[in-house]
Design a protein around this motif. Sequence first.
Motif, PDB file in Angstrom:
ATOM      1  N   LEU A 199       0.628  11.427  -3.105  1.00 31.72           N
ATOM      2  CA  LEU A 199       0.914  12.567  -2.055  1.00 31.72           C
ATOM      3  C   LEU A 199      -0.217  13.226  -1.427  1.00 31.72           C
ATOM      4  O   LEU A 199      -0.637  14.520  -1.773  1.00 31.72           O
ATOM      5  N   PHE A 227       0.771  -1.305  -0.157  1.00 33.48           N
ATOM      6  CA  PHE A 227      -0.023   0.130  -0.027  1.00 33.48           C
ATOM      7  C   PHE A 227       0.918   1.056  -0.027  1.00 33.48           C
ATOM      8  O   PHE A 227       0.766   2.047   0.747  1.00 33.48           O
ATOM      9  N   ILE A 228       1.523   1.269  -1.133  1.00 27.17           N
ATOM     10  CA  ILE A 228       2.489   2.610  -1.203  1.00 27.17           C
ATOM     11  C   ILE A 228       1.829   3.577  -1.905  1.00 27.17           C
ATOM     12  O   ILE A 228       1.055   3.133  -3.114  1.00 27.17           O
ATOM     13  N   THR A 229       1.584   4.736  -1.858  1.00 21.74           N
ATOM     14  CA  THR A 229       1.160   5.887  -2.432  1.00 21.74           C
ATOM     15  C   THR A 229       1.811   6.776  -2.845  1.00 21.74           C
ATOM     16  O   THR A 229       2.817   7.304  -2.182  1.00 21.74           O
ATOM     17  N   ARG A 230       1.751   7.042  -4.010  1.00 23.05           N
ATOM     18  CA  ARG A 230       2.626   8.224  -4.887  1.00 23.05           C
ATOM     19  C   ARG A 230       1.619   9.464  -4.983  1.00 23.05           C
ATOM     20  O   ARG A 230       2.384  10.324  -5.584  1.00 23.05           O
TER      21      ARG A 230
END
Lengths: 385, 97
Positions: B22, B17-20
């Motif tokens: 921002l 669950f990496i979000t780019r």
Amino acid sequence: MSGNLAAAYAIKQLDVDLVAAYPITPQTTIIEKISEYVANGELDANFMLVESEHSAISSCLSAASTGARVFTSTSSQGLLLMHEILFITSALRLPVVMTVANRSVSAPINIWCDHGDIMPQRDVGWIQLFAESAQEAYDKLIQAYRISEDPRVRLPVMVSADGIILSHTYEPIRLLKDSEVTSFSPWNLYPTRLDPDKPLTIGAFGYPEYYLETRYQSSKALEDTIKIISEVDKKYGEISGRKYGVVFPFKCEDADVILISMGSISETIRATVKKLRKKGEKIGMISLKLFRPFPFIEIVELIKDVKAIGVVDRALSPGAIAGPVYNEITTALYLSKINIPSMNFFAGLGGRDVTMEDVKDMFVKLKEVAKTGTVKDNKFYVGLR
Amino acid sequence: MIMKSELPSWNEMEEGFITRTLTEEINETGSWRTFKPVIDHSRCTKCRLCIIYCPEPCIDLEVTSSDEKVTIDYNFCKGCGICAEECPVTCINMVEE
């Protein structure tokens, strides 16, 4: 070496970058030895003094997200205190490795071995390996980093080694050369996550639209690791000559009854099987080396034709229909449409000694079940007064 | 509202669950506020403690050639009141909006 010293030695050879831990018996001597390695310059690592296990695992999680190789270890109440962060580590897919010197949980306060601390961690999404000797505690730790940092896995790993019995008992250990460890478990498998030049958010808020998919992703990843764990074990066998598999059967080919166990108790059971086999008894045993993901296909394959099975649980699951390991195995049998009479033995809680006589009694009970085909009471508490 | 078809499936999402995106830059959290911190600039010593303590962080020191001044970005300030609590000269007042 004791199991703990062997684990510490493996960590030195693995060239770990950060160690954060809080002392708790019977794990303490691992961390003591590592702090010695760091202090005298044998290991170039950041040794973090933290105020609790909650902070220890949080520090490891954070450091792992920067690409550092991390280690922590704990036991009993310490593992329980880490509980909430364990879920986060696996869902964020961070390669944290930890040794758990299994110890009972309070109350009453007891520093001896059982699996009461590890069983509440069944659903945290970590890979859970079980060692049955100090040698294996060393071998499994080296494998753990290779598994954990594999780009196909990216999941944290716990290596369980029974407290006191393995952690503090000395046995001869075959160590690998430093160069062998380095080439087996190279440092740069896992890509760095946090980078000031490429900002991103780790551990963000997940709306209901995303939560299920995220959890499914890490849960599916865990299920898929079973192939990779076997693959790593095979490769490790090539360099060390020691291969364990995800399940380790002994004399199962023509056995009428099989006893399944996990951890150090397996050695006693194996020795008993060896002795009773000489008297012509058709018995076998399986030592489980992996609890999560659960190797149900491998187990069912081994036990599908026997007349009765017994499962040894070294932890209670109050209010449950049976012990945690037993539940896994009987569910696997049910789903495979196989109906074998089975018994659940609870043994060795809080360090209670499990002797060969006790194991012999378990086999007597199992043979009775095999003969009649019925089970009167499937739960049996070994040595209960 | 997000349409169902626009949402990614489990294997289209980045692992862990990496979000780019921002999202903290997109989601203006200022609308959550009930109390608004207001700085009395005549008494402010520019010690910067509020800047350090602000969890958002939406307090900044605006430096011009002649002056420097502590400012709050009200688009993001949630009105938590930590700045007012920590201010050593109590020059930040929480005013109901």
